[in-house]
Scaffold this motif. Sequence first.
Motif, PDB file in Angstrom:
ATOM      1  N   UNK A   1     -57.250 -27.700  -0.487  1.00 56.28           N
ATOM      2  CA  UNK A   1     -57.489 -29.008   0.099  1.00 56.28           C
ATOM      3  C   UNK A   1     -57.216 -30.110  -0.904  1.00 56.28           C
ATOM      4  N   UNK A   2     -57.634 -29.865  -2.139  1.00 59.66           N
ATOM      5  CA  UNK A   2     -57.446 -30.862  -3.173  1.00 59.66           C
ATOM      6  C   UNK A   2     -55.976 -31.018  -3.511  1.00 59.66           C
ATOM      7  N   UNK A   3     -55.288 -29.894  -3.564  1.00 60.99           N
ATOM      8  CA  UNK A   3     -53.848 -29.913  -3.857  1.00 60.99           C
ATOM      9  C   UNK A   3     -53.098 -30.664  -2.759  1.00 60.99           C
ATOM     10  N   UNK A   4     -53.490 -30.376  -1.489  1.00 56.89           N
ATOM     11  CA  UNK A   4     -52.871 -31.067  -0.355  1.00 56.89           C
ATOM     12  C   UNK A   4     -53.107 -32.564  -0.452  1.00 56.89           C
ATOM     13  N   UNK A   5     -54.356 -32.888  -0.799  1.00 60.79           N
ATOM     14  CA  UNK A   5     -54.748 -34.305  -0.886  1.00 60.79           C
ATOM     15  C   UNK A   5     -53.936 -35.010  -1.960  1.00 60.79           C
ATOM     16  N   UNK A   6     -53.797 -34.313  -3.132  1.00 65.87           N
ATOM     17  CA  UNK A   6     -53.015 -34.882  -4.229  1.00 65.87           C
ATOM     18  C   UNK A   6     -51.572 -35.109  -3.797  1.00 65.87           C
ATOM     19  N   UNK A   7     -51.073 -34.147  -3.049  1.00 60.28           N
ATOM     20  CA  UNK A   7     -49.688 -34.223  -2.577  1.00 60.28           C
ATOM     21  C   UNK A   7     -49.505 -35.427  -1.661  1.00 60.28           C
TER      22      UNK A   7
ATOM     23  N   UNK B   1     -49.681 -43.604  -1.685  1.00 62.24           N
ATOM     24  CA  UNK B   1     -50.795 -43.946  -2.593  1.00 62.24           C
ATOM     25  C   UNK B   1     -51.985 -44.620  -1.900  1.00 62.24           C
ATOM     26  N   UNK B   2     -51.778 -45.302  -0.805  1.00 68.66           N
ATOM     27  CA  UNK B   2     -52.905 -45.975  -0.140  1.00 68.66           C
ATOM     28  C   UNK B   2     -53.905 -44.972   0.418  1.00 68.66           C
ATOM     29  N   UNK B   3     -53.481 -43.698   0.514  1.00 70.25           N
ATOM     30  CA  UNK B   3     -54.376 -42.656   1.020  1.00 70.25           C
ATOM     31  C   UNK B   3     -55.613 -42.494   0.132  1.00 70.25           C
ATOM     32  N   UNK B   4     -55.435 -42.828  -1.152  1.00 70.54           N
ATOM     33  CA  UNK B   4     -56.556 -42.660  -2.078  1.00 70.54           C
ATOM     34  C   UNK B   4     -57.723 -43.534  -1.631  1.00 70.54           C
ATOM     35  N   UNK B   5     -57.389 -44.676  -1.009  1.00 67.67           N
ATOM     36  CA  UNK B   5     -58.429 -45.583  -0.510  1.00 67.67           C
ATOM     37  C   UNK B   5     -59.017 -45.078   0.800  1.00 67.67           C
ATOM     38  N   UNK B   6     -58.236 -44.274   1.506  1.00 67.37           N
ATOM     39  CA  UNK B   6     -58.701 -43.724   2.787  1.00 67.37           C
ATOM     40  C   UNK B   6     -59.701 -42.593   2.582  1.00 67.37           C
TER      41      UNK B   6
ATOM     42  N   UNK C   1     -65.991 -46.417  -5.463  1.00 68.49           N
ATOM     43  CA  UNK C   1     -65.574 -47.765  -5.847  1.00 68.49           C
ATOM     44  C   UNK C   1     -66.616 -48.788  -5.386  1.00 68.49           C
ATOM     45  N   UNK C   2     -67.107 -48.608  -4.165  1.00 67.67           N
ATOM     46  CA  UNK C   2     -68.160 -49.511  -3.658  1.00 67.67           C
ATOM     47  C   UNK C   2     -69.378 -49.468  -4.589  1.00 67.67           C
ATOM     48  N   UNK C   3     -69.810 -48.258  -4.908  1.00 67.22           N
ATOM     49  CA  UNK C   3     -70.980 -48.077  -5.772  1.00 67.22           C
ATOM     50  C   UNK C   3     -70.766 -48.723  -7.123  1.00 67.22           C
ATOM     51  N   UNK C   4     -69.567 -48.523  -7.658  1.00 68.75           N
ATOM     52  CA  UNK C   4     -69.256 -49.079  -8.959  1.00 68.75           C
ATOM     53  C   UNK C   4     -69.246 -50.609  -8.892  1.00 68.75           C
ATOM     54  N   UNK C   5     -68.655 -51.138  -7.792  1.00 69.08           N
ATOM     55  CA  UNK C   5     -68.615 -52.593  -7.591  1.00 69.08           C
ATOM     56  C   UNK C   5     -70.019 -53.167  -7.505  1.00 69.08           C
ATOM     57  N   UNK C   6     -70.894 -52.478  -6.743  1.00 65.67           N
ATOM     58  CA  UNK C   6     -72.276 -52.941  -6.591  1.00 65.67           C
ATOM     59  C   UNK C   6     -72.985 -52.939  -7.935  1.00 65.67           C
ATOM     60  N   UNK C   7     -72.730 -51.892  -8.706  1.00 67.76           N
ATOM     61  CA  UNK C   7     -73.362 -51.771 -10.021  1.00 67.76           C
ATOM     62  C   UNK C   7     -72.929 -52.921 -10.923  1.00 67.76           C
ATOM     63  N   UNK C   8     -71.615 -53.202 -10.909  1.00 71.27           N
ATOM     64  CA  UNK C   8     -71.081 -54.280 -11.748  1.00 71.27           C
ATOM     65  C   UNK C   8     -71.680 -55.618 -11.321  1.00 71.27           C
ATOM     66  N   UNK C   9     -71.775 -55.824  -9.964  1.00 70.33           N
ATOM     67  CA  UNK C   9     -72.327 -57.076  -9.454  1.00 70.33           C
ATOM     68  C   UNK C   9     -73.760 -57.259  -9.935  1.00 70.33           C
ATOM     69  N   UNK C  10     -74.575 -56.220  -9.753  1.00 62.72           N
ATOM     70  CA  UNK C  10     -75.986 -56.299 -10.168  1.00 62.72           C
ATOM     71  C   UNK C  10     -76.076 -56.570 -11.663  1.00 62.72           C
TER      72      UNK C  10
END
Length: 158
Positions: A26-32, A38-43, A51-60
Amino acid sequence: MAYEGPNRLAEWYTALREQVPVVRKGFADWLEQVREEPWLIWETPAVRYLVYGFGAFITVWCVTFVIGFITPPPPKGAREQATSADFHVVCVDASCHNHFVMRREFGFDDFPVQCPKCMKQSGQAARPCNSQTCGGRWVAPVEANGKKTCPVCGGVFP
Ligand SMILES: [Zn+2]
Ligand SMILES: [Zn+2]
């Protein structure tokens, strides 16, 4: 019953081993897929939430930093000032009459205290006498007929 634990553990282990190639594939397929689009990485929810969690952490973190930056630091000795006060003391020794200020806990009334000049235990709590004779002089009031009076001019304190 006694073998249930190890058996279940073995089952889980087997199940896990069966999952490993699936996950890996599954991971190999995903990487492929990501490599192709590349926009799939956001999907991918995992990536997005990370990324959301990291953004929230940075904001706080930023907000905390800004609040700490705009809040003035407590003035030096603020804590000390909050729990203690300056006490005016007059030495009642006839040959000394030293006036000094000492820092003690709020509500301190363990008089007499030692006079730093003559070293006698004759320091009494002082207050300014505002009579014409004394003109704001610091004196140690004396009790007379249940009233506090000035030992210098004899004036009665209000
Ligand atoms: Zn003294
Ligand atoms: Zn006086």
